[in-house]
Write an enzyme that holds these catalytic residues in place. Structure first.
Site, mmCIF file in Angstrom:
data_model
loop_
_atom_site.group_PDB
_atom_site.id
_atom_site.type_symbol
_atom_site.label_atom_id
_atom_site.label_comp_id
_atom_site.label_asym_id
_atom_site.label_seq_id
_atom_site.Cartn_x
_atom_site.Cartn_y
_atom_site.Cartn_z
ATOM 1 N N ASP A 205 6.208 -4.508 2.984
ATOM 2 C CA ASP A 205 6.789 -5.233 1.858
ATOM 3 C C ASP A 205 8.219 -4.766 1.582
ATOM 4 O OD1 ASP A 205 4.399 -6.567 1.527
ATOM 5 O OD2 ASP A 205 3.631 -5.136 0.043
HETATM 6 N N1 URA Z 1 -0.010 -2.886 2.303
HETATM 7 C C1 URA Z 1 0.776 -3.350 1.303
HETATM 8 O O1 URA Z 1 0.295 -3.692 0.248
HETATM 9 N N2 URA Z 1 2.088 -3.404 1.507
HETATM 10 C C2 URA Z 1 2.694 -3.008 2.652
HETATM 11 O O2 URA Z 1 3.925 -3.073 2.763
HETATM 12 C C3 URA Z 1 1.863 -2.528 3.679
HETATM 13 C C4 URA Z 1 0.518 -2.472 3.483
#
Ligand code: URA
Length: 239
Positions: free
Chosen positions: A102
């Site tokens: 993310d």
């Molecule tokens: N899980 C999440 O919620 N975000 C990420 O960036 C990776 C795994």
């Protein structure tokens, strides 16, 4: 194996859309034979000619990036925000991230131009462990940690087994640090799992990907994977 139009586009001959037109028009040959079928999959070693001229396929490259926060896991962004490929400035190859972290998640991200490799890493049956460190609101009980490790029902199904451990707590701020090792890679999986048990994620970092770590790297740093590391990852994955 990759689709013919994709290979032609990756070699920089033309766009994927135009490559499709070339194929249908009979301008493309694979190992000396004209191929007019869109979507034909071609092995890595095939010779591909467009109008009788062999295309040069990019040599595969593999990078490990310590993704900083406020960076998009993509090759471009319509809002012009920084993207992960901005950081890998030592290659002309058309690389892209293997999966996604993310915008606000930091940590270990692999990038490559090798479609077969990327697909096998992301294959649900490859079972590649990813280790995350999450700072969460509150203090999860032992029971909650067990629920997380057994699997949590999310709107896209129950999550697989996870290794979950409590690392530390901060009473004053009412926060905790939790380590989770999962082998799936669903969208926002860690955040959704922790939200579902009432402990929203405040900060998230991916510390390990299989046997790879961030040792020696700071956010924004990257390195090439060693051939032995690539071979080991291939061995671990479904092909
Ligand atoms: N899980 C999440 O919620 N975000 C990420 O960036 C990776 C795994």
């Amino acid at each position: 194996m990759e689709r013919l139009q994709k290979v032609i586009a990756h070699a920089g001959v033309t766009s994927r859309r135009k490559a499709e037109d070339y194929i249908v028009a009979g301008r493309v040959a694979v190992n000396g034979k004209v191929v007019k079928e869109l979507g034909t999959k071609v092995p890595e070693k095939a010779t591909i000619e467009v109008d009788g001229i062999p295309i040069e396929r990019e040599a595969p490259v593999f990078f490990l990036l310590y993704k900083p926060k406020k960076v998009i896991s993509a090759v471009e962004d319509d809002k012009d925000r920084p993207v992960v490929t901005d950081y890998i400035d030592e290659t002309e190859a058309r690389i892209y991230p293997i999966g996604r972290l993310d915008y606000d998640t930091t940590g270990l991200l692999l990038l490559t131009n090798d479609g077969d490799f990327a697909n096998s890493m992301m294959h649900p049956r490859s079972n590649i462990n990813k280790t995350y460190i999450a700072k969460v609101k509150g203090k999860p009980s032992k029971d909650t940690l067990q629920r997380l490790s057994r699997g949590i029902k999310l709107d896209d199904g129950k999550t697989g087994p996870a290794k979950v451990s409590f690392k530390s707590g901060n009473k004053k701020n009412d926060t905790s640090i939790i380590e989770l090792v999962i082998s799936e890679g669903r969208n926002h999986q860690i955040k959704r799992m922790l939200e579902a048990v009432g402990h929203p994620v405040l900060k998230l970092k991916r510390e390990r990907y299989a046997f790879l770590t961030l040792d020696g790297l700071d956010p924004g740093d990257f390195r090439s994977l060693k051939p032995v590391e690539v071979a080991k990852l291939r061995e671990m994955a479904v092909t």
